[in-house]
Every structure is written in C-alpha cells, then in structure tokens.
Enzyme design. Sequence first.
Site, short mmCIF file in Angstrom:
data_model
loop_
_atom_site.label_atom_id
_atom_site.label_comp_id
_atom_site.label_asym_id
_atom_site.label_seq_id
_atom_site.Cartn_x
_atom_site.Cartn_y
_atom_site.Cartn_z
N ASP A 277 64.39 -21.98 -9.59
CA ASP A 277 65.66 -22.22 -10.28
C ASP A 277 66.80 -22.39 -9.27
OD1 ASP A 277 64.01 -21.67 -12.38
OD2 ASP A 277 64.90 -19.71 -12.83
N GLU B 276 54.89 -24.66 -14.23
CA GLU B 276 55.54 -23.44 -14.75
C GLU B 276 54.76 -22.21 -14.30
OE1 GLU B 276 58.72 -23.32 -15.54
OE2 GLU B 276 58.39 -24.73 -17.17
N TYR C 92 57.41 -11.14 -17.66
CA TYR C 92 57.45 -11.96 -16.45
C TYR C 92 56.89 -11.17 -15.26
CZ TYR C 92 59.27 -15.19 -12.94
OH TYR C 92 59.37 -16.08 -11.90
N ALA D 241 68.87 -19.73 -22.66
CA ALA D 241 68.14 -20.89 -23.17
C ALA D 241 67.08 -21.36 -22.17
CB ALA D 241 69.10 -22.02 -23.50
N LEU E 90 67.70 -22.41 -19.11
CA LEU E 90 68.21 -23.51 -18.27
C LEU E 90 68.81 -22.96 -16.98
CD1 LEU E 90 69.80 -25.77 -21.03
CD2 LEU E 90 67.48 -25.76 -20.13
C1 GLA Z 1 61.86 -18.40 -14.47
C2 GLA Z 1 61.94 -18.00 -13.01
C3 GLA Z 1 61.37 -19.09 -12.11
C4 GLA Z 1 59.99 -19.52 -12.57
C5 GLA Z 1 59.98 -19.79 -14.07
C6 GLA Z 1 58.58 -20.05 -14.59
O1 GLA Z 1 62.69 -19.50 -14.73
O2 GLA Z 1 63.26 -17.73 -12.64
O3 GLA Z 1 61.33 -18.65 -10.77
O4 GLA Z 1 59.02 -18.57 -12.21
O5 GLA Z 1 60.53 -18.72 -14.82
O6 GLA Z 1 58.08 -21.22 -14.05
#
Ligand code: GLA
Length: 386
Positions: A168, A31, A218, A119, A121
């Site tokens: 993702d 992560e 983030y 969520a 996902l």
């Molecule tokens: C989000 C981002 C991903 C990744 C995750 C953390 O989902 O879209 O690119 O950085 O957070 O692992």
Amino acid sequence: MLQEIIDTFESRYQQQPVVVRSPGRVNLIGEHTDYNDGFVLPAAINKEIYFAVAPNGTNTFRAYAYDLQEEGEFDLGQVQRSEKSWANYLLGVIAQLQQAQYEVKGFDLVYGGNVPIGAGLSSSAAVECGLAYALNHIFGYNIPKFDLVKMAQMAEHEYAGVKCGIMDQFASMYGRQDHAVKLDCRSLDFDYYHLEMADYRIVLCDTQVKHNLASSEYNTRRQECEAGVALLQKHYPQVKSLRDVTVPMLEQHQEEFNPVVYKRCIYVVEENNRVEEACQALEQGDMITFGEKMYASHRGLQHNYEVSCPELDFLVDQAKEMDSVLGARMMGGGFGGCTINLVKLDALDSFIQRMEEAYQQQFGIALKTYVAEIVNGSSLVEPSQG
Ligand code: GLA
C-alpha cells in the site's frame, strides 16, 4: 477540497503552507502476497489526501484533521501513541523519522481528502506516505523515496498495530499515471505496465461493510503462512518464504500439513503465478485473460485463504454474470471493503445500476461505486493548482 484545506491552514496558523498530495491505491491482482515475498500489481488512484504543512519554529506538532474536524497538539520531545486514532498514522511516521535520527522540528498540519476510510483503498498508507513526503521536503532530509515507503510501513506496524506488507505504501508513493506497477516484494524491483484503458474502466464497488475481525485475521494469516514455511524448510532448507515454494512441493507433503495451513499456502503460491500470468496478458493487450485471472484470484481468496465475506462474494458473483465485466475480485485485506471490477466502457452505466440494485435488494445497503482513474504517487502540489 484542496483549496479549503489550504484556507483552513492559513486561517488557523497565519502562514503559507507547502502542499502535498498522496493517493490511495487499487490492487489489480496479487493479494496477500506482499508479506510472503511475492508479487503485487497495484496502482495509485484519484482518491487522495492533501496535506498543508509548514514549520512553526517550536517543538510542537499541531494537527487539524479536516474531515473529522478534530485537532491535536503533540510534544515532539516525547512522541508516543495517542488515544486519537487518526493521529497515530501521523505520529507513527514522526517516530520512524526520529528513530532514524532525523530531527523533526515543530510544524503545523491541516490534512484531509476523499479516500474513503475502511474501504480497503489504503487511506492510512496515503496519510503515512503523504506526511513522510511532506516532512522530507520541508526539513530537507533528502531521504530516498524507498526509505520513506519503509518508514510509512513501519508506522503502520508500530502505531496502527497492523503488520501490513509493503504494497500500500509503495503504491501510494510510486504510482504512475495510467500504469500499474508490478513489485517484486523480495528484491523490491518494480516495473510499470501501461494500462490500455480506452475501452475499459476500473470500477470499485464498496460493500460499506468492514467486519471487525479484519486486522486480527490479517495477522493470523501471516502466522499461518510462516507455519507453512517452517514445515517445508525441513524438507527444503533453501525455502525462505512462500515465494520459494511451488505447487508440486506442497502437494508432495500435503499430508504433513494442518489442512488450514495447506490451503493458505496453496493460495499464495498460485496467486504469485497468477500475477506473472496477468502481467504477460497485459503485455499482450489480452484483457480477457487478465480478467480471468482476477476471477481466479477471488476464488482463491474466498475458498483457500478465506478472507472474503458474503457481501464481497455476492458482488463478484453478480459481476461474473455480466458480459460487460472482464474480471472482478475482492481487493485488499478482505472481510469487507471493495471489489475491483474491470468493466467495458460502453456498459459502464448499466453495470453500476445493476450492481446497486442487486446489492440493495440482497443486503438492504446502498452500494457505493467509484470509477478509479490511475494517477501519480505522492507529490508536491504547485501553488497554481491550489
Ligand atoms: C492490506 C495490507 C497490504 C496487503 C493487503 C493484502 O492492504 O496493508 O500490505 O497485505 O492487505 O494483499
């Protein structure tokens, strides 16, 4: 759901659509490593968005968001961000195609699905990848799949304002049934790992909360990691990203670091090591060790990367008390969303019941749970399946 989307398309636009599906994802481990050139281990899941789409012979893009019951019409001659936030994930993809000199002719779209929003996902990645896949198909661009992934990621950067990594969108496009995919986010090499799930299930516990600092924090985390890299580069000119850093390198220069930046860096370096170890455990069928790495990942995210929240921590602490759970951790960007739990199949019902009760009692919120099945990435849906 799929049939309703097709029917809606046919009645609104009076023609037969091409149908594409594109899944959300889980991440087993790794992560906040993707934007640090590290390793991730995601898988596509049976929470999906469906797209019914066809050219319309005009210069206009007409869209109907089935779940929101909202529509929009956009001039393809002047694509720009919209005040309809749902449309931006679509317009962002169109803008990327246009920037790469692909001609996007008019088309109609009805889309919707069952990926819960907010969520963690990756409903947005599913939307971006699904549209990119669908347009590539109907307009015959022949764009390689990896380039579609990158376009989908850039759509998120430019039209949704989150400087996400590539995980993702990659997972949504490249998922494979019953497999997790380990991606090296530097070389972009990837390997599929079969998930031997006869005795286990992946259960997602959805906190139902999304603290609104999620996207600003983030972007802050990204900057903190970059600050760590800049500091280390003075001593180790070969360091390009945290991928090139080891724990001893960090320890040796700890006193030069801002303590917060230090914690961020140590987390990322350790998490990359954990992904490697977790993959070795998978190869050996050692799910116990795999689960331990998941718990360790959570503790790092909680204490060093500081992207967890009380709801997520509570769910992981509860899971940890149950012998039927091999591993649990927060998943995705953090500050809400889901935990991912590796649960013994024979205790599945009691796990879900206990988690629901405990969460309700602690926070007065009804926990949602999903048993995730691992499916293929974005694909066409053949007419018979509709
Ligand atoms: C989000 C981002 C991903 C990744 C995750 C953390 O989902 O879209 O690119 O950085 O957070 O692992």
